[in-house]
Enzyme design. Structure first.
Site, mmCIF file in Angstrom:
data_model
loop_
_atom_site.group_PDB
_atom_site.id
_atom_site.type_symbol
_atom_site.label_atom_id
_atom_site.label_comp_id
_atom_site.label_asym_id
_atom_site.label_seq_id
_atom_site.Cartn_x
_atom_site.Cartn_y
_atom_site.Cartn_z
ATOM 1 N N ARG A 37 0.822 -1.223 0.000
ATOM 2 C CA ARG A 37 0.000 0.000 0.000
ATOM 3 C C ARG A 37 0.850 1.264 0.000
ATOM 4 O O ARG A 37 0.479 2.267 -0.618
ATOM 5 C CB ARG A 37 -0.919 0.000 1.226
ATOM 6 C CG ARG A 37 -1.955 -1.118 1.262
ATOM 7 C CD ARG A 37 -3.182 -0.818 0.423
ATOM 8 N NE ARG A 37 -4.168 -1.877 0.488
ATOM 9 C CZ ARG A 37 -5.159 -1.945 1.378
ATOM 10 N NH1 ARG A 37 -5.287 -0.995 2.292
ATOM 11 N NH2 ARG A 37 -6.021 -2.939 1.347
ATOM 12 N N ASP A 142 -11.476 14.032 20.012
ATOM 13 C CA ASP A 142 -10.863 12.728 19.755
ATOM 14 C C ASP A 142 -9.729 12.550 20.752
ATOM 15 O O ASP A 142 -9.197 13.530 21.286
ATOM 16 C CB ASP A 142 -10.330 12.653 18.319
ATOM 17 C CG ASP A 142 -10.111 11.221 17.854
ATOM 18 O OD1 ASP A 142 -11.039 10.635 17.263
ATOM 19 O OD2 ASP A 142 -9.018 10.678 18.098
#
Length: 272
Positions: A37, A142
């Site tokens: 990837r 977050d």
């Protein structure tokens, strides 16, 4: 790409980085996947080794590239206007919540900000149409400092905005050119409506809310059953009676003691 060496130590550095910043877990069996990837991206950027690219990812000023790497290593699980029926419901309901005190929305596990910025686009549309007033706010939190840095930059791979209508792309987005081709920058009028903050949902928190709408989508998977109940009830304590609460549609029933009414799959109303 076989000529780009990827050592076990480099694999571990990337695995640790991705887990610490974004909660992504890669065991040893994923080494070849990470190589396949990332190698094309590394060569496209002109780096000669994985080590050079990892050093870039570890530089907090390179938040946009870190996000690009996360995207390459996942199946784009986060994107703009994910679960569109949730936003259709918001479009119907938000004008009913609107009052002199304004509207408040909390994206409680905001990741890179896709959810919060999608909501900001929707609410800006509603304000422009005169269906809600200008006094509204969105808080996005977050646990990851690095993810929040990237979210504040508001630069996204173009594919993440695939569900954004052409009209909204024109109104709210700027497409990158040259080295930034394939990336999109959100305009200030959207960025400025979202406030970001760091928050650990597993620990007590105060000084927030109350909110008319809370998103807690696709984060409970990381918690054990008792923690899920604790987190959800703590979050719901900040939702106004009659307010809307969103989980991911695939997450099923809400693990909590707080009375809720199902509106549509993944969307619930807190008892008045």
């Amino acid at each position: 790409m076989a000529n780009l060496v990827f050592s076990d130590q480099e694999f571990q550095r990337i695995a640790d980085l991705m887990y610490g910043a974004a909660g992504l877990s890669f065991n040893d069996s994923k080494k070849s996947l990470i190589h396949s990837r990332l190698a094309p991206r590394i060569q496209k950027m002109g780096f000669g080794s994985f080590a050079d690219y990892i050093a870039m990812l570890e530089d907090e000023s390179q938040a946009a590239e870190f996000q690009m790497a996360v995207d390459l290593l996942t199946t784009n699980e986060t994107y703009f206007f994910r679960e569109p029926k949730h936003y259709d419901l918001l479009q119907q309901e938000l004008p009913q919540f609107a009052n002199k005190a304004g509207l408040s929305v909390w994206s409680a596990a905001s990741s890179f900000g896709d959810e919060a910025y999608s909501t900001a686009m929707l609410m800006t549309d509603l304000q422009t149409a005169g269906r809600i007033g200008p006094n509204w706010s969105i808080l996005a939190t977050d646990i990851s400092h690095r993810v929040l840095l990237s979210a504040k930059e508001a630069v996204f791979p173009q594919d993440r905005l695939r569900a954004v209508t052409p009209e909204r792309l024109r109104r709210y987005c700027l497409r990158g050119e040259g080295p930034s081709e394939g990336q999109v920058l959100l305009q200030d009028k959207i960025r400025q409506r979202v406030q970001f903050g760091q928050l650990n949902l597993c620990k007590p928190f105060g000084g927030l809310g109350p909110f008319d709408v809370i998103f807690l989508r696709n984060v409970l998977i990381y918690f054990d059953p008792p923690t899920k109940v604790d987190v959800v009830d703590r979050v719901l304590s900040l939702l106004k009676p009659g307010g809307l609460f969103f989980l991911g549609t695939a997450e099923g029933r809400v693990p909590c003691k707080t009375p809720l009414q199902t509106v549509i799959p993944g969307a619930f109303r807190k008892a008045a």
